[in-house]
Design a protein around this motif. Structure first.
Motif, PDB file in Angstrom:
ATOM      1  N   ILE A 163      43.052  38.693 -29.092  1.00 15.98           N
ATOM      2  CA  ILE A 163      43.597  38.654 -30.452  1.00 15.98           C
ATOM      3  C   ILE A 163      43.736  37.231 -30.980  1.00 15.98           C
ATOM      4  O   ILE A 163      44.121  37.043 -32.123  1.00 15.98           O
ATOM      5  CB  ILE A 163      44.934  39.418 -30.549  1.00 15.98           C
ATOM      6  N   LEU A 164      43.363  36.261 -30.142  1.00 15.64           N
ATOM      7  CA  LEU A 164      43.327  34.875 -30.627  1.00 15.64           C
ATOM      8  C   LEU A 164      42.440  34.737 -31.868  1.00 15.64           C
ATOM      9  O   LEU A 164      42.710  33.916 -32.738  1.00 15.64           O
ATOM     10  CB  LEU A 164      42.793  33.972 -29.501  1.00 15.64           C
ATOM     11  N   SER A 165      41.394  35.548 -31.943  1.00 15.50           N
ATOM     12  CA  SER A 165      40.484  35.460 -33.089  1.00 15.50           C
ATOM     13  C   SER A 165      40.803  36.494 -34.167  1.00 15.50           C
ATOM     14  O   SER A 165      40.067  36.617 -35.139  1.00 15.50           O
ATOM     15  CB  SER A 165      39.031  35.653 -32.622  1.00 15.50           C
ATOM     16  N   ALA A 166      41.898  37.237 -34.001  1.00 13.05           N
ATOM     17  CA  ALA A 166      42.288  38.206 -35.038  1.00 13.05           C
ATOM     18  C   ALA A 166      42.960  37.467 -36.202  1.00 13.05           C
ATOM     19  O   ALA A 166      43.300  36.292 -36.098  1.00 13.05           O
ATOM     20  CB  ALA A 166      43.244  39.228 -34.433  1.00 13.05           C
ATOM     21  N   ASP A 167      43.161  38.186 -37.285  1.00 12.54           N
ATOM     22  CA  ASP A 167      43.898  37.648 -38.433  1.00 12.54           C
ATOM     23  C   ASP A 167      45.392  37.818 -38.141  1.00 12.54           C
ATOM     24  O   ASP A 167      45.925  38.923 -38.206  1.00 12.54           O
ATOM     25  CB  ASP A 167      43.482  38.428 -39.694  1.00 12.54           C
ATOM     26  N   PHE A 168      46.058  36.714 -37.783  1.00  7.05           N
ATOM     27  CA  PHE A 168      47.464  36.802 -37.382  1.00  7.05           C
ATOM     28  C   PHE A 168      48.360  37.311 -38.510  1.00  7.05           C
ATOM     29  O   PHE A 168      49.427  37.846 -38.260  1.00  7.05           O
ATOM     30  CB  PHE A 168      47.970  35.431 -36.894  1.00  7.05           C
ATOM     31  N   ALA A 169      47.933  37.138 -39.750  1.00  7.66           N
ATOM     32  CA  ALA A 169      48.745  37.614 -40.870  1.00  7.66           C
ATOM     33  C   ALA A 169      48.761  39.145 -40.932  1.00  7.66           C
ATOM     34  O   ALA A 169      49.611  39.727 -41.603  1.00  7.66           O
ATOM     35  CB  ALA A 169      48.227  37.039 -42.184  1.00  7.66           C
ATOM     36  N   ARG A 170      47.817  39.788 -40.247  1.00 10.67           N
ATOM     37  CA  ARG A 170      47.744  41.257 -40.238  1.00 10.67           C
ATOM     38  C   ARG A 170      47.606  41.753 -38.790  1.00 10.67           C
ATOM     39  O   ARG A 170      46.788  42.602 -38.504  1.00 10.67           O
ATOM     40  CB  ARG A 170      46.524  41.742 -41.039  1.00 10.67           C
ATOM     41  N   LEU A 171      48.381  41.189 -37.888  1.00  9.44           N
ATOM     42  CA  LEU A 171      48.097  41.401 -36.458  1.00  9.44           C
ATOM     43  C   LEU A 171      48.211  42.864 -36.025  1.00  9.44           C
ATOM     44  O   LEU A 171      47.348  43.364 -35.301  1.00  9.44           O
ATOM     45  CB  LEU A 171      49.011  40.513 -35.603  1.00  9.44           C
ATOM     46  N   GLY A 172      49.248  43.559 -36.466  1.00 11.59           N
ATOM     47  CA  GLY A 172      49.417  44.960 -36.065  1.00 11.59           C
ATOM     48  C   GLY A 172      48.215  45.797 -36.471  1.00 11.59           C
ATOM     49  O   GLY A 172      47.665  46.575 -35.671  1.00 11.59           O
ATOM     50  N   GLU A 173      47.791  45.598 -37.707  1.00  8.34           N
ATOM     51  CA  GLU A 173      46.639  46.335 -38.232  1.00  8.34           C
ATOM     52  C   GLU A 173      45.356  45.975 -37.467  1.00  8.34           C
ATOM     53  O   GLU A 173      44.553  46.858 -37.137  1.00  8.34           O
ATOM     54  CB  GLU A 173      46.501  45.926 -39.703  1.00  8.34           C
ATOM     55  N   GLU A 174      45.192  44.704 -37.177  1.00  5.89           N
ATOM     56  CA  GLU A 174      44.010  44.254 -36.430  1.00  5.89           C
ATOM     57  C   GLU A 174      43.960  44.908 -35.038  1.00  5.89           C
ATOM     58  O   GLU A 174      42.897  45.367 -34.588  1.00  5.89           O
ATOM     59  CB  GLU A 174      44.039  42.736 -36.262  1.00  5.89           C
ATOM     60  N   VAL A 175      45.108  44.946 -34.372  1.00  8.44           N
ATOM     61  CA  VAL A 175      45.152  45.553 -33.031  1.00  8.44           C
ATOM     62  C   VAL A 175      44.890  47.046 -33.137  1.00  8.44           C
ATOM     63  O   VAL A 175      44.109  47.610 -32.356  1.00  8.44           O
ATOM     64  CB  VAL A 175      46.499  45.233 -32.332  1.00  8.44           C
ATOM     65  N   ASP A 176      45.488  47.705 -34.120  1.00  8.17           N
ATOM     66  CA  ASP A 176      45.203  49.137 -34.324  1.00  8.17           C
ATOM     67  C   ASP A 176      43.709  49.354 -34.525  1.00  8.17           C
ATOM     68  O   ASP A 176      43.117  50.272 -33.954  1.00  8.17           O
ATOM     69  CB  ASP A 176      45.938  49.673 -35.565  1.00  8.17           C
ATOM     70  N   ASN A 177      43.116  48.525 -35.356  1.00 10.06           N
ATOM     71  CA  ASN A 177      41.692  48.703 -35.684  1.00 10.06           C
ATOM     72  C   ASN A 177      40.789  48.504 -34.467  1.00 10.06           C
ATOM     73  O   ASN A 177      39.847  49.264 -34.249  1.00 10.06           O
ATOM     74  CB  ASN A 177      41.261  47.726 -36.791  1.00 10.06           C
ATOM     75  N   SER A 192      35.995  35.961 -30.467  1.00  6.80           N
ATOM     76  CA  SER A 192      35.180  35.733 -31.671  1.00  6.80           C
ATOM     77  C   SER A 192      34.028  36.737 -31.770  1.00  6.80           C
ATOM     78  O   SER A 192      33.662  37.152 -32.877  1.00  6.80           O
ATOM     79  CB  SER A 192      34.644  34.296 -31.680  1.00  6.80           C
ATOM     80  N   ALA A 193      33.482  37.172 -30.638  1.00  3.60           N
ATOM     81  CA  ALA A 193      32.333  38.090 -30.682  1.00  3.60           C
ATOM     82  C   ALA A 193      32.705  39.423 -31.317  1.00  3.60           C
ATOM     83  O   ALA A 193      31.841  40.126 -31.840  1.00  3.60           O
ATOM     84  CB  ALA A 193      31.792  38.329 -29.279  1.00  3.60           C
TER      85      ALA A 193
END
Ligand code: DX5
Ligand code: ZN
Length: 221
Positions: free
Chosen positions: A10-24, A200-201
């Motif tokens: 999750i280092l490359s996820a959008d931290f401003a939307r972290l919960g949503e990014e992890v769900d996705n 990042s990949a």
């Protein structure tokens, strides 16, 4: 359980939307959430800590969380990540004063324990602790940043580590972290890895499911 596990960093996820990014990314087929903890001391970067891990649990994430501690010292944060709901806790042996004690602390807290090896860290740290490990994580880049290039010499180190795991008879996952992409995941698996961190990949692509499906297709060949 998939024999090969995909662990998006999750280092490359959008931290401003972290919960949503992890769900996705979990809905896209990821197995494990790889959670990079950097302290601007052991590594030259600063990321997220136990409060964010706890927030993901409260958000409803039930998948395994793999806390990769790039911190020194390690024991206080181990205790905090146990309380925050981590599943795996891995640390760099040279960052701990007492490796055996830190590993014991993790298992006593009900978590799975692992050691992380930087590209130039020798495997001799494994010598007396194989029975205390659930995971060995080999870094295929120098720790601190996402988006770096896979260091090819790691493939030989993977082969050697795979031999040591098989010879030990213990059930230890072999994870690789850094520069893992669709186009090299297969040779990394052939060298012995069974758990693949990719930041990042995955997060720098539009369609996480398409990318994870491509990785699985490579692994199935
Ligand atoms: C680097 C971290 C990695 C990193 C991997 O210190 O441990 O988990 O996020 O990023 P990629 O997959 O982009 O190399
Ligand atoms: Zn990592």
């Amino acid at each position: 359980m998939n024999p090969f596990q995909i662990a998006p960093s999750i280092l490359s996820a959008d931290f401003a939307r972290l919960g949503e990014e992890v769900d996705n990314v979990l809905a896209a087929g990821a197995d494990i959430v790889h959670f990079d903890v950097m302290d601007n001391h052991y590594v030259p970067n600063l990321t997220i800590g136990p409060m964010v891990c706890e927030a993901l649990r409260k958000h409803g994430v039930t998948a395994p969380i793999d806390a990769h501690l790039m911190v020194s010292p390690v024991d206080d944060l181990i205790r905090m990540f146990i309380d925050a709901g981590a599943t795996y806790i891995t640390f760099h042996p040279e960052a701990s004063q007492h490796i055996d004690r830190s590993l014991q602390l993790i298992r006593d807290g009900g978590c799975k324990a692992g050691l992380v090896f930087n590209p130039a860290t020798p495997l001799h740290y494994l010598d007396h602790v194989m029975d205390r490990l659930d995971m060995i994580l080999l870094m295929s880049v120098n720790p601190g940043f996402g988006g770096q290039k896979f260091i090819p010499g790691t493939l030989d180190k993977l082969r050697e580590t795979r031999q040591r795991i098989d010879a030990s008879g213990h059930n230890i996952r072999l994870e690789i972290d850094g520069g893992v992409k669709v186009d090299n995941i297969r040779e990394i698996a052939e060298a012995g890895a069974d758990t693949f961190v990719a930041g990042s990949a995955i997060f720098n692509t539009e369609d996480y499911k398409a990318t994870i499906d491509q990785m699985r297709a490579e692994l199935a060949q």
